[in-house]
Design a protein around this motif. Structure first.
Motif, PDB file in Angstrom:
ATOM      1  N   THR A   1      -2.079   7.661  -5.819  1.00 28.98           N
ATOM      2  CA  THR A   1      -2.787   7.921  -4.564  1.00 28.98           C
ATOM      3  C   THR A   1      -4.273   7.570  -4.623  1.00 28.98           C
ATOM      4  OG1 THR A   1      -3.047  10.207  -5.247  1.00 28.98           O
ATOM      5  CG2 THR A   1      -1.182   9.723  -3.816  1.00 28.98           C
TER       6      THR A   1
ATOM      7  N   LYS B   1      -6.321   3.940  -1.308  1.00 28.66           N
ATOM      8  CA  LYS B   1      -6.446   4.678  -0.052  1.00 28.66           C
ATOM      9  C   LYS B   1      -5.966   3.869   1.145  1.00 28.66           C
ATOM     10  CE  LYS B   1      -8.217   8.298  -1.937  1.00 28.66           C
ATOM     11  NZ  LYS B   1      -7.130   8.913  -2.721  1.00 28.66           N
TER      12      LYS B   1
ATOM     13  N   ARG C   1       0.827  -1.212   0.000  1.00 29.10           N
ATOM     14  CA  ARG C   1       0.000   0.000   0.000  1.00 29.10           C
ATOM     15  C   ARG C   1       0.865   1.268   0.000  1.00 29.10           C
ATOM     16  NH1 ARG C   1      -3.030   1.175   5.507  1.00 29.10           N
ATOM     17  NH2 ARG C   1      -0.930   1.822   6.076  1.00 29.10           N
TER      18      ARG C   1
ATOM     19  N   ARG D   1       1.321   4.141  -2.896  1.00 28.97           N
ATOM     20  CA  ARG D   1       0.959   5.545  -2.655  1.00 28.97           C
ATOM     21  C   ARG D   1       2.182   6.460  -2.651  1.00 28.97           C
ATOM     22  NH1 ARG D   1      -3.486   7.514  -0.812  1.00 28.97           N
ATOM     23  NH2 ARG D   1      -2.381   8.953   0.576  1.00 28.97           N
TER      24      ARG D   1
ATOM     25  N   ASP E   1      -3.255  12.849  -0.042  1.00 27.49           N
ATOM     26  CA  ASP E   1      -2.780  12.545  -1.394  1.00 27.49           C
ATOM     27  C   ASP E   1      -1.925  13.669  -1.978  1.00 27.49           C
ATOM     28  OD1 ASP E   1      -4.329  10.259  -1.191  1.00 27.49           O
ATOM     29  OD2 ASP E   1      -6.063  11.182  -2.156  1.00 27.49           O
TER      30      ASP E   1
ATOM     31  N   CYS F   1      -7.733  -0.058   0.546  1.00 27.74           N
ATOM     32  CA  CYS F   1      -6.438  -0.202  -0.123  1.00 27.74           C
ATOM     33  C   CYS F   1      -6.430  -1.348  -1.129  1.00 27.74           C
ATOM     34  CB  CYS F   1      -5.366  -0.448   0.936  1.00 27.74           C
ATOM     35  SG  CYS F   1      -5.643  -2.021   1.773  1.00 27.74           S
TER      36      CYS F   1
END
Ligand code: FES
Ligand code: FES
Lengths: 174, 780
Positions: free
Chosen positions: A36, A39, A26, A30, B29, A50
């Motif tokens: 991204t 999550k 994960r 990311r 993000d 994820c």
């Protein structure tokens, strides 16, 4: 910190990176790959936000080490569909009003898409069972289940017209 | 899309593609260059003095950039979501719950920041602690806030009364008086995205930018600027996509101030993302309430009076708990004729994680208490619960009118809600069926269908919209409203389509960015559609009028003869017309074509809506909301007599929505709220051990509903349209309508199934099983 070099396919493109052996898939997705859309919403593998596909199978990427993906193929939400060319599950989620805040949505899409691959004609209860590892705090799941049903129907229709020759329009999976 | 979206259509959400493809960016993000990561050192003790913080070992760890200690922020003022400024950025000399922020570590990676947490050595002197609201009110209880604070007296944070009618006479005239104690649980909103904030400081421009997962960009900006001693215009707060909020992402939090301080100190962007455990243990939860009720009745079931004493636990900090208590009291007697009431409540500090706003805001607790009390009364009098309620409900002849405690009701179709919900689920058939261990619960509620003027510190209940039309007739709509999944951008797009005929692809909605959108209180309660929605209606109508003047001149027609059709002003009954975009171009570029005396100009219109409501008086009398809505909910449950497990098997809800502006969004808001309410009813509760440490601060241990727990309710969610005259589009707020009834409805259904009322939430399997065993024992 022990490091290792891994090579894998990410949404169809080859990627080579050196990373700490204890990195979670994960966090690799990311933070190292900058993808991204996947999550992170929990610390204990309980939320499903994820979820990605590892060699086509759904996994919670926080329960997998990045090094385990060495030599394999992963598909993330970014590999599923694009604006103007949504994956059928994404389109069904949008149409059914199954998306509120959207934080659970990538994981839901990945879980449902993989589930429908194996279960093209699921019952409503099978869908509810399939979603039990994906938490949504906004929708109460009603419309997500509806979306999965609609996507299954659309998938069956598509397969019927293409006489079983359909390839995944997202290109993420064989 | 070639035609404009209108009100009443289920326009698909305009942000669907961003959300479905994962391209929507939440605060976690964002990836600015040079980003640093912060973590908070939190107290392991529930109550202690902080004697000193030694950061030397943490600072020696490679990758740690700085540590913020209490003494670094000692001069900063206190803050709060409401008027009791009892919070500090870091606990100055005293920690008040397990999880209170003591210091912050800022490092080059999250992993290093986390590793450094244990290297910050804090010396504490432990103090006696208290974990229960009633115990905190005892004379010898440790005082949690000895410092002088606005109106705080010992551990009494706030007192609130709501009184009307002649209570003593009503009790004297009663045939029957029933007494019962109810207790509600410390549930957590648990949005899928935890709190987070990212700050950037531009030293040359002396300008701070904070991206935060927030519901109120402007009031957060104001409080942050005041805390840092900056002019408010030097701080920009931007809300990126937010992954659910549900009331508990309101106002300023320590991590937001710490991100800002970290960025100012390091010159680099700094982000704090709360872990799931911190989210559970250190952000606000629902207030626990202990409610002692006395109900005065006539033998025919007529309610004569309601007397109640409430102790509400706010945890270590007040947050907006005083308002939660106030609103809870104001709606306690619900949509029923109740001639006399006397409710007295206290908000008490305890050494537990702070409580405050969570979707429903005091109404779930009030509705659970009232409706279960009514079922206890109905059973005692041998009346069917629906019949008991029917005898007491407000009737159409009461409308428009004012309730005993001063709520001004314009429309409140509670009779219609009850009839339609009962018909939808065949209530009478369910009653006749008498299936063992199956229970049916029917409950009514009243809800603020508008926004509430009960935010101590403001005599304003505002939201704002600025519409800017580009020379081609496309539109930017800016607002303080802060979507976290509700579909606000879609709603504003529809309003623009309705009033100006602009298509969805011509509208851009900008939300909650203090440098780009006008000031307002943001999103909470059920306010956005009614407050910012009405502001949008005003601004767009003014813009339309401005365009119409010029269009009439161009068409050599009377303004009153113009209609807007498919993006054109048309002279009614003719085919002579001019596209809105051409009118906008003339206004921007062409003085010679404008009416005499008019100058070319930008096309910008702002409007604010201040909700027409009032601050209640000292007796709690007053119409605190702009309007009111109501609903009837019917829950059907099965109880497993062996395990006590409760399963929800069917559900009906008829909800007064005023007018459904986007019916699909209304339905899905209800579904989501009902699901959260079912979680509140059946299991959600933060559990602390005897030292005040959170025992279930993880997703595995704090069980929110999964897809298997929620009935697939769809066709039995009924929109009742009462067409509210208070708001120009006739709608009412529905964001909180779903979550309020379920605890009440399930409690009543379980009572029906097992014959014993479970008066404390959650209605866990253990409690149900114990109640069944006790009843069997007593019958032997
Ligand atoms: S982040 Fe992987 S399951 Fe929650
Ligand atoms: S849409 Fe918000 S968590 Fe599912």
């Amino acid at each position: 910190m022990r490091e290792r070099r891994i090579t894998l396919l990410v949404n169809g493109a080859p990627v080579t990176r050196t990373l700490a052996v204890e990195s979670l898939l994960r966090d690799f997705i990311r933070d190292d790959l900058g993808l991204t859309g996947t999550k992170a919403a929990c610390d204990d593998g309980m939320c499903g936000a994820c979820a990605v596909h590892l060699d086509g199978a759904p996994v919670k990427s926080c329960l997998v080490l990045a090094v385990e993906a060495d030599g394999r193929a992963i598909t993330t939400i970014e590999g599923m569909g694009r604006p103007g060319a949504l994956h059928p599950v994404q389109a069904a989620m949008a149409e059914a009003f199954a998306i509120q805040c959207g934080f659970c949505t990538p994981g839901m899409v990945m879980t449902i898409a993989a589930f429908l691959e194996d279960n093209p004609d699921p019952s409503t209860d099978q869908i509810r069972e399939a979603l039990v590892g994906n938490i949504c705090r906004c929708t109460g799941y009603v419309r997500i289940v509806q979306a999965a049903r609609a996507a299954a129907q659309a998938g069956r229709a598509l397969r019927a017209t293409r006489a079983g020759l359909a390839s995944d329009p997202a290109g993420g999976k064989p | 899309m070639t035609v404009a979206a209108r009100l009443g259509q289920s326009l698909p959400k305009v942000d669907n593609v961003a959300l479905a493809t994962g391209s929507a960016r939440y605060v976690g993000d964002l990836r600015p260059a040079g980003l640093l990561h912060g973590r908070i050192v939190r107290s392991p003790l529930a109550h202690a003095m902080v004697l000193g913080v030694d950061a030397s070992a943490a600072l020696a760890l490679p990758g740690v950039v700085c540590v913020i200690r209490p003494e670094d922020v000692a001069d900063l003022p206190g803050f709060s979501l409401a008027h009791i400024k009892d919070q500090r950025v870091l606990a100055a000399d005293r920690v008040r719950f397990v999880g209170d922020p003591v210091a912050a570590v800022i490092a080059v990676s999250e992993a290093i920041a986390e590793e450094a947490l244990d290297l910050v050595i804090v010396e504490y002197q432990e103090l006696p602690a208290v974990f229960d609201g009633e115990a905190a009110l005892a004379a010898d209880a440790p005082v949690i806030h000895p410092e002088p604070l606005d109106g705080v007296d010992g551990n009494v944070c706030w007192r609130q009364v709501c009184r009307a009618g002649d209570i003593d006479a009503a009790f004297a005239a009663a045939d029957l008086v029933l007494r019962e104690r109810f207790r509600t649980s410390k549930a957590h909103a648990m949005p899928m995205e935890t709190h987070g904030a990212l700050a950037e400081w531009d030293a040359a421009e002396e300008h701070l930018t904070l991206w935060s997962s927030t519901q109120n960009a402007h009031t957060l900006r104001d409080d942050l600027a005041d805390t840092l001693g900056l002019a408010r215009s030097r701080v920009r707060v931007i809300k990126p996509y937010v992954g659910g909020a549900f009331g508990h992402k309101e106002g300023l939090h320590s991590h937001e101030a710490l991100a800002a301080l970290g960025a100012m100190r390091t010159g680099r962007p700094v982000r704090f993302l709360l872990t799931r455990h911190e989210e559970f243990g250190a952000t606000v939860s629902r207030n626990v309430m202990v409610r002692d009720v006395e109900l005065a009745l006539r033998n025919d079931g007529t309610v004569l009076a309601w007397r109640e004493r409430i102790v509400q636990d706010c945890g270590a900090y007040a947050s907006i708990s005083p308002s939660v208590l106030a609103l809870s009291e104001f709606v306690t007697v619900g949509p029923y004729r109740t001639p006399a009431l006397d409710i007295q409540g206290v908000v008490a500090y305890t050494n537990t994680p702070p409580a405050g706003a969570f979707r429903g805001f005091g109404n779930p607790q009030a509705t659970f208490t009232r409706e279960l009390m009514f079922d206890i009364a109905a059973r005692r009098l041998g009346l069917d619960p629906a019949e008991f309620r029917r005898r007491n409900l407000l009737r159409s002849e009461d409308l428009p009118g004012t309730t005993a405690n001063g709520l001004r009701l314009q429309t409140l179709p509670i009779g219609e809600c009850a009839e339609r919900a009962m018909a939808a689920i065949d209530y009478d058939g369910l009653r006749r069926a008498r299936i063992p261990w199956r229970g049916v619960g029917i409950v009514n509620m009243i809800e603020w269908g508008g926004s509430c003027r009960w935010h101590p510190g403001y005599d304003a209940d505002t939201g704002s919209v600025t519409v800017t039309m580009a020379p081609d007739g496309s539109l930017t709509l800016g607002t303080d409203a802060a979507d976290s999944g509700q579909g606000h951008a879609t709603l504003f797009t529809q309003i623009a389509g309705e009033i100006l005929g602009v298509r969805a692809d011509q509208v851009r909605v900008v939300m909650a960015d203090t440098d780009a959108t006008p000031w307002g209180l943001g999103t909470y309660g059920s306010r956005t559609a009614v407050v910012q929605g009405s502001a949008a209606y005003r601004a767009l109508t003014l813009l339309r009028d401005r365009l119409a003047v010029v269009a009439a001149h161009l068409l050599e027609a009377d303004e009153r003869d113009l209609v807007l059709e498919a993006g054109r002003f048309v002279v009614a009954g003719t085919d002579r017309g001019v596209p809105v975009g051409d009118v906008a171009a003339v206004i921007h570029y062409d003085r010679s074509a404008l009416p005499p005396g008019m100058e070319p100009s930008a096309l910008v219109v702002s409007a604010t809506w201040d909700e027409p409501n009032e601050i209640p008086d000292a007796n709690g009398r007053g119409s605190f909301s702009g309007n009111y809505s109501c609903s009837t909910t019917i829950a059907v449950v099965d109880v497993d007599p062996e395990t006590g497990k409760v399963t929800v098997v069917d559900w009906a809800c008829a909800e007064d929505v005023g007018r459904a502006l986007n019916p699909a969004i209304v339905t899905t808001q209800l579904q989501g709220g009902i699901a959260q309410g079912i979680g509140f009813a059946l299991g959600e509760e933060l559990i602390l051990d005897e030292s005040g440490t959170l025992m279930n601060g993880s997703m595995a241990d704090y069980q929110v509903p999964t897809s298997l727990m929620i009935p697939l309710m769809e066709e039995r969610l009924i929109h009742v349209e009462s067409h509210d005259p208070v708001h120009p589009m006739g709608h009412k707020g529905i964001g909180e309508s779903g979550i309020t009834p379920p605890a009440a409805a399930i409690a009543c259904a379980v009572f029906d199934a097992i014959g014993v009322p479970i008066t404390s939430l959650p209605i866990s399997a253990e409690k149900v099983r114990a109640a069944i065993l006790a009843r069997v024992g007593s019958q032997r």
